[in-house]
Design a protein around this motif. Structure first.
Motif, PDB file in Angstrom:
ATOM      1  N   TRP A 115       0.932  -1.341   0.010  1.00  0.00           N
ATOM      2  CA  TRP A 115      -0.050   0.114  -0.071  1.00  0.00           C
ATOM      3  C   TRP A 115       0.888   1.347   0.047  1.00  0.00           C
ATOM      4  N   SER A 116       1.889   1.299   0.933  1.00  0.00           N
ATOM      5  CA  SER A 116       2.711   2.480   0.613  1.00  0.00           C
ATOM      6  C   SER A 116       3.579   2.468  -0.901  1.00  0.00           C
ATOM      7  N   CYS A 117       3.794   1.348  -1.202  1.00  0.00           N
ATOM      8  CA  CYS A 117       4.201   1.382  -2.804  1.00  0.00           C
ATOM      9  C   CYS A 117       3.279   2.152  -3.704  1.00  0.00           C
ATOM     10  N   ILE A 118       2.083   1.651  -3.532  1.00  0.00           N
ATOM     11  CA  ILE A 118       0.887   2.231  -4.346  1.00  0.00           C
ATOM     12  C   ILE A 118       0.804   3.506  -4.300  1.00  0.00           C
ATOM     13  N   ALA A 119       0.928   4.098  -2.873  1.00  0.00           N
ATOM     14  CA  ALA A 119       0.921   5.726  -2.595  1.00  0.00           C
ATOM     15  C   ALA A 119       2.172   6.268  -3.373  1.00  0.00           C
ATOM     16  N   TYR A 120       3.222   5.736  -3.291  1.00  0.00           N
ATOM     17  CA  TYR A 120       4.378   6.575  -3.891  1.00  0.00           C
ATOM     18  C   TYR A 120       3.973   6.590  -5.354  1.00  0.00           C
ATOM     19  N   ILE A 121       3.640   5.277  -6.026  1.00  0.00           N
ATOM     20  CA  ILE A 121       3.427   5.431  -7.313  1.00  0.00           C
ATOM     21  C   ILE A 121       2.295   6.287  -8.010  1.00  0.00           C
ATOM     22  N   ILE A 122       1.500   6.482  -7.316  1.00  0.00           N
ATOM     23  CA  ILE A 122       0.289   7.163  -7.530  1.00  0.00           C
ATOM     24  C   ILE A 122       0.700   8.815  -7.327  1.00  0.00           C
ATOM     25  N   THR A 123       1.551   9.067  -6.481  1.00  0.00           N
ATOM     26  CA  THR A 123       2.138  10.352  -6.218  1.00  0.00           C
ATOM     27  C   THR A 123       2.983  10.512  -7.599  1.00  0.00           C
ATOM     28  N   ALA A 124       3.910   9.661  -8.108  1.00  0.00           N
ATOM     29  CA  ALA A 124       4.600   9.916  -8.977  1.00  0.00           C
ATOM     30  C   ALA A 124       3.798  10.087 -10.518  1.00  0.00           C
ATOM     31  N   VAL A 125       2.885   9.258 -10.373  1.00  0.00           N
ATOM     32  CA  VAL A 125       1.925   9.020 -11.964  1.00  0.00           C
ATOM     33  C   VAL A 125       1.154  10.326 -11.978  1.00  0.00           C
ATOM     34  N   ILE A 126       0.291  10.392 -10.877  1.00  0.00           N
ATOM     35  CA  ILE A 126      -0.848  11.332 -11.231  1.00  0.00           C
ATOM     36  C   ILE A 126      -0.440  12.739 -10.742  1.00  0.00           C
ATOM     37  N   GLY A 127      -0.122  13.421 -11.452  1.00  0.00           N
ATOM     38  CA  GLY A 127       0.561  14.904 -11.241  1.00  0.00           C
ATOM     39  C   GLY A 127      -0.043  15.750 -12.250  1.00  0.00           C
ATOM     40  N   SER A 128       0.787  16.893 -12.645  1.00  0.00           N
ATOM     41  CA  SER A 128       0.253  17.856 -13.434  1.00  0.00           C
ATOM     42  C   SER A 128      -0.144  17.278 -14.772  1.00  0.00           C
ATOM     43  N   GLY A 129       0.368  16.258 -15.015  1.00  0.00           N
ATOM     44  CA  GLY A 129      -0.139  15.489 -16.365  1.00  0.00           C
ATOM     45  C   GLY A 129      -1.395  15.348 -16.564  1.00  0.00           C
ATOM     46  N   VAL A 130      -2.283  15.094 -15.514  1.00  0.00           N
ATOM     47  CA  VAL A 130      -3.589  14.685 -15.561  1.00  0.00           C
ATOM     48  C   VAL A 130      -4.398  15.845 -15.964  1.00  0.00           C
ATOM     49  N   MET A 180      -4.574  13.714  -2.146  1.00  0.00           N
ATOM     50  CA  MET A 180      -4.749  14.969  -2.943  1.00  0.00           C
ATOM     51  C   MET A 180      -4.852  14.562  -4.579  1.00  0.00           C
ATOM     52  N   SER A 181      -4.127  13.617  -5.161  1.00  0.00           N
ATOM     53  CA  SER A 181      -4.352  13.434  -6.398  1.00  0.00           C
ATOM     54  C   SER A 181      -5.689  12.607  -6.541  1.00  0.00           C
ATOM     55  N   PHE A 182      -6.196  11.808  -5.819  1.00  0.00           N
ATOM     56  CA  PHE A 182      -7.482  11.319  -6.065  1.00  0.00           C
ATOM     57  C   PHE A 182      -8.692  12.586  -5.800  1.00  0.00           C
ATOM     58  N   ALA A 183      -8.352  13.656  -5.118  1.00  0.00           N
ATOM     59  CA  ALA A 183      -9.356  14.438  -4.797  1.00  0.00           C
ATOM     60  C   ALA A 183      -9.584  15.454  -5.903  1.00  0.00           C
ATOM     61  N   TYR A 184      -8.552  15.810  -6.465  1.00  0.00           N
ATOM     62  CA  TYR A 184      -8.604  16.824  -7.623  1.00  0.00           C
ATOM     63  C   TYR A 184      -9.004  16.116  -8.974  1.00  0.00           C
ATOM     64  N   SER A 185      -8.626  14.616  -9.064  1.00  0.00           N
ATOM     65  CA  SER A 185      -8.850  13.790 -10.390  1.00  0.00           C
ATOM     66  C   SER A 185     -10.454  13.624 -10.274  1.00  0.00           C
ATOM     67  N   PHE A 186     -10.992  13.308  -9.162  1.00  0.00           N
ATOM     68  CA  PHE A 186     -12.574  13.269  -8.899  1.00  0.00           C
ATOM     69  C   PHE A 186     -13.149  14.311  -9.176  1.00  0.00           C
TER      70      PHE A 186
END
Length: 457
Positions: A26-41, A186-192
């Motif tokens: 789960w910490s790994c998923i958090a790291y990945i989502i932080t790295a991937v879902i960023g300004s690109g979305v 925060m990534s999930f919040a602004y993506s939603f």
């Protein structure tokens, strides 16, 4: 004030002498989502608009598949020569060094740290546009949608830079897990929010805007450049190969680190692809040919203004953590190099404990303070000179996509698994790499043309 010549290690250490790894799935998923879902979305709706209703979603799905293939290849290179019991490679460059040799390591290091530095620039640009959007959103709410609500992005760049100067003093990658968890939320919040606003706009319009071919351009050549730039933007939104091994190095074992990384990546890429499709497709469906370059700051949406403010605030908080996720590997590399190059230098190697009233002791190093401050200042200055959101993202995505996310993982996999030339697997991987190279070149050309047009056009 107490002087120390090295950081005290925790009593809990692994067999390689490093602080014991405590990372989980789960910490790994958090790291990945932080790295991937960023300004690109935020640029995906614009990208879909340039490519159209068929090519846009298909391109995002293809990049998701390619990213996972890259993860599978690269995660097996964390240990060498065996992916389960071999010697650890603590970073991307370590893996390239043991598999491909010194020359390719130098090339890889140059590209990797250049891209990480570029990410910092992109995050400064994105943060300033989001902070400006909050100010303009409140202005439009109070004075009307046709009011002239101008604001200066440079001021917000300076504010973000000041925050990063402070957060950059966090000692190392292991110490930012809490920041990554906050950033992932925060990534999930602004993506939603982006998805919800687009969905609501489609319902209100009672129609789906857009076309198969996407936004028309003045000439066929201009359309081609915009399509190439859109591919660069999508490429920026996905790969995280350059910090994958650093994330994998935080994982505890058993189970084997590569197994956990593959599972975490599958979950994270599935979630991010779902959000990307929702944000990109509903954004295009809502605005059609008028789709803005940044779905949350282009003011396709004006109301509810407080929700726009909330989403952009989430972007800012996410990028505070995202900047560190990409900055910490650069800090670690430079500081380690200087420490080895100047082992007797007190400026480089001495650490000081400073205790302030009502606060825990600060463990500081003068070189760390100076270098990390200069790093943040330089990214902020360049962002102020080239504040072009879509074009900068496309350029960075194209530069990163093939060499770091495809070429080196493929080459290391071929070497580590001793795959003979001209065998079926060798041909498949080489064809895969060449196809991705063509996509990367297209994105690079389109983004450079966009920057030149924006700066001098």
């Amino acid at each position: 004030m107490e002087v120390k010549h090295e950081l005290e290690n925790s009593l809990l250490v692994d067999d390689d002498g490093r602080t014991r790894r405590t990372g989980t799935l789960w910490s790994c998923i958090a790291y990945i989502i932080t790295a991937v879902i960023g300004s690109g979305v935020l640029s995906l709706a614009w990208s879909v608009a340039q490519l159209g209703w068929i090519a846009g979603p298909v391109a995002m799905l293809c990049f998701a598949v390619v990213t996972y293939v890259s993860v599978v290849l690269l995660s097996d290179c964390y240990r060498y020569p065996d992916p389960v019991i071999g010697t650890r490679n603590y970073s991307y460059m370590d893996a390239v060094r043991v598999n491909l040799g010194k020359t390719q390591t130098c090339i890889c290091g140059l590209l990797q740290y250049l891209f990480m530095y570029g990410i910092g620039i992109a995050f400064v640009i994105t943060t300033s546009t989001s902070m400006s959007a909050i100010q303009r959103s409140n202005c439009y709410h109070e004075r009307g949608h046709n009011a002239r609500c101008e604001c200066e992005d440079t001021l917000y760049m300076l504010i973000f830079g000041a925050v990063q100067i402070v957060t950059s003093q966090i000692p190392d990658f292991q110490s930012i897990e809490w920041l990554s968890v906050i950033a992932a939320i925060m990534s999930f919040a602004y993506s939603f929010t982006g998805f919800g606003l687009g969905f609501t706009a489609v319902i209100e319009n009672e129609m789906i805007k857009g076309s198969i071919t996407g936004v028309p351009a003045s000439t066929g050549t201009k359309k081609l450049w915009l399509a190439f730039e859109a591919l660069g933007d999508i490429a920026f939104a996905y790969p995280y190969a350059l910090i994958l091994l650093e994330i994998q190095d935080t994982l505890k074992s058993p189970p084997p680190e590569n197994k956990t990384m593959k599972k975490a990546s599958m979950i994270a890429i599935f979630l991010t692809t779902f959000f990307y499709l929702c944000c990109g497709c509903f954004g295009y469906a809502a605005f059609g040919n008028n789709t803005p370059g940044n779905i949350l700051t282009g003011f396709g949406f004006y109301e509810p203004y407080w929700l726009i403010d909330f989403a952009n605030a989430c972007v800012v908080l996410h990028l505070v953590g995202g900047y560190q996720l990409y900055g910490q590997p650069v800090f670690a590399f430079v500081e380690r190099w200087f420490s080895e190059k100047f082992p007797s230098s007190e400026f480089v190697n001495n650490f000081y404990d400073i205790k302030l009233p009502l606060l825990p002791a600060f463990h500081i190093n003068l070189f760390r303070i100076c270098f990390r401050t200069a790093y943040v200042v330089s990214t902020t200055a360049i962002a102020a000179v080239f504040p072009y959101f879509n074009q900068v993202l496309g350029l960075l995505g194209a530069l990163n996509f093939w060499p770091l996310a495809i070429y080196f993982p493929v080459e290391m996999y071929l070497v580590q698994n001793k795959i003979e030339p001209w065998t079926r697997k060798w041909m498949v991987l080489r064809t895969f790499s060449f196809g991705c190279l063509l996509v990367s070149i297209a994105g690079l050309i389109g983004s450079i043309e966009g920057i030149v047009s924006a700066k001098f056009g």
